[in-house]
Design a protein around this motif. Sequence first.
Motif, short mmCIF file in Angstrom:
data_model
loop_
_atom_site.label_atom_id
_atom_site.label_comp_id
_atom_site.label_asym_id
_atom_site.label_seq_id
_atom_site.Cartn_x
_atom_site.Cartn_y
_atom_site.Cartn_z
N ARG A 126 76.64 43.77 20.76
CA ARG A 126 76.75 43.53 19.31
C ARG A 126 78.20 43.31 18.90
O ARG A 126 78.51 42.41 18.12
CB ARG A 126 76.14 44.70 18.54
CG ARG A 126 74.63 44.67 18.47
CD ARG A 126 74.07 45.68 17.47
NE ARG A 126 74.43 47.05 17.79
CZ ARG A 126 73.77 47.83 18.64
NH1 ARG A 126 72.71 47.36 19.28
NH2 ARG A 126 74.15 49.07 18.87
N LEU A 129 79.41 39.85 20.11
CA LEU A 129 78.83 38.78 19.30
C LEU A 129 79.47 38.72 17.91
O LEU A 129 79.75 37.64 17.38
CB LEU A 129 77.32 38.94 19.18
CG LEU A 129 76.52 38.59 20.43
CD1 LEU A 129 75.06 39.01 20.29
CD2 LEU A 129 76.63 37.11 20.76
N THR A 143 74.79 32.36 16.50
CA THR A 143 73.58 32.24 15.68
C THR A 143 72.38 31.92 16.57
O THR A 143 71.30 32.52 16.40
CB THR A 143 73.76 31.15 14.61
OG1 THR A 143 74.86 31.52 13.77
CG2 THR A 143 72.51 30.97 13.77
N GLU A 146 71.41 35.06 18.42
CA GLU A 146 70.76 36.01 17.52
C GLU A 146 69.35 35.56 17.14
O GLU A 146 68.46 36.39 16.98
CB GLU A 146 71.62 36.22 16.28
CG GLU A 146 72.89 36.99 16.60
CD GLU A 146 73.85 37.08 15.44
OE1 GLU A 146 73.77 36.24 14.51
OE2 GLU A 146 74.70 37.99 15.48
N ASN A 147 69.12 34.28 17.04
CA ASN A 147 67.79 33.77 16.70
C ASN A 147 66.80 33.91 17.84
O ASN A 147 65.59 33.86 17.61
CB ASN A 147 67.87 32.31 16.26
CG ASN A 147 68.48 32.18 14.88
OD1 ASN A 147 68.50 33.13 14.10
ND2 ASN A 147 69.00 31.01 14.57
N ARG A 149 66.24 36.56 19.35
CA ARG A 149 65.67 37.90 19.24
C ARG A 149 64.24 37.87 18.72
O ARG A 149 63.44 38.73 19.04
CB ARG A 149 66.49 38.77 18.29
CG ARG A 149 67.75 39.27 18.90
CD ARG A 149 68.35 40.30 18.00
NE ARG A 149 69.65 39.82 17.58
CZ ARG A 149 70.38 40.36 16.64
NH1 ARG A 149 69.93 41.37 15.97
NH2 ARG A 149 71.55 39.89 16.35
#
Length: 157
Positions: A126, A129, A143, A146-147, A149
């Motif tokens: 985290r 990132l 991004t 993260e997407n 996830r």
Amino acid sequence: MTATDSALTGLAQGWCALSLLHGRIESHIERALQAGHGLSVREYSLLDVLSRQHSGPGGHLRMHQVADSVVLSQSATTRLVSRLEDRGLLNRYICDTDRRGIYTDVSEAGLALLAAARPTNDAALREALAEAARNPELAPLVTAVENTRTSPVPQLP
């Protein structure tokens, strides 16, 4: 410069950005895992992959599957398994149905270390990132990561 040349330049730039993001994340996680748990990123990854095996059909991974999962050669994976076995974190045993096959399981000590290291790994990821998201060249890649996830995790072959 032709359209193809500019597309390749863009592709090469994208690849460089992705490589940079990966390197930064891996370095950040490596430092955190080493400092907190005496584990490398590769060792953590191997313990994590092996901890997700199960006893049912197709549940145990062969060495080439493990190597693919941790993105190492088969010989490097075998050496890594040996080092972790020497530390008491893994156990190897002969397959009941195919005497040529050798399986590897995470020991109780390995599971305990993995459980202790998982929050460190997640926090370091985290942090890395968040830091990368401040870089305009890396922000779109962050991004995209993260997407993922919300997408299902691909299953091992």
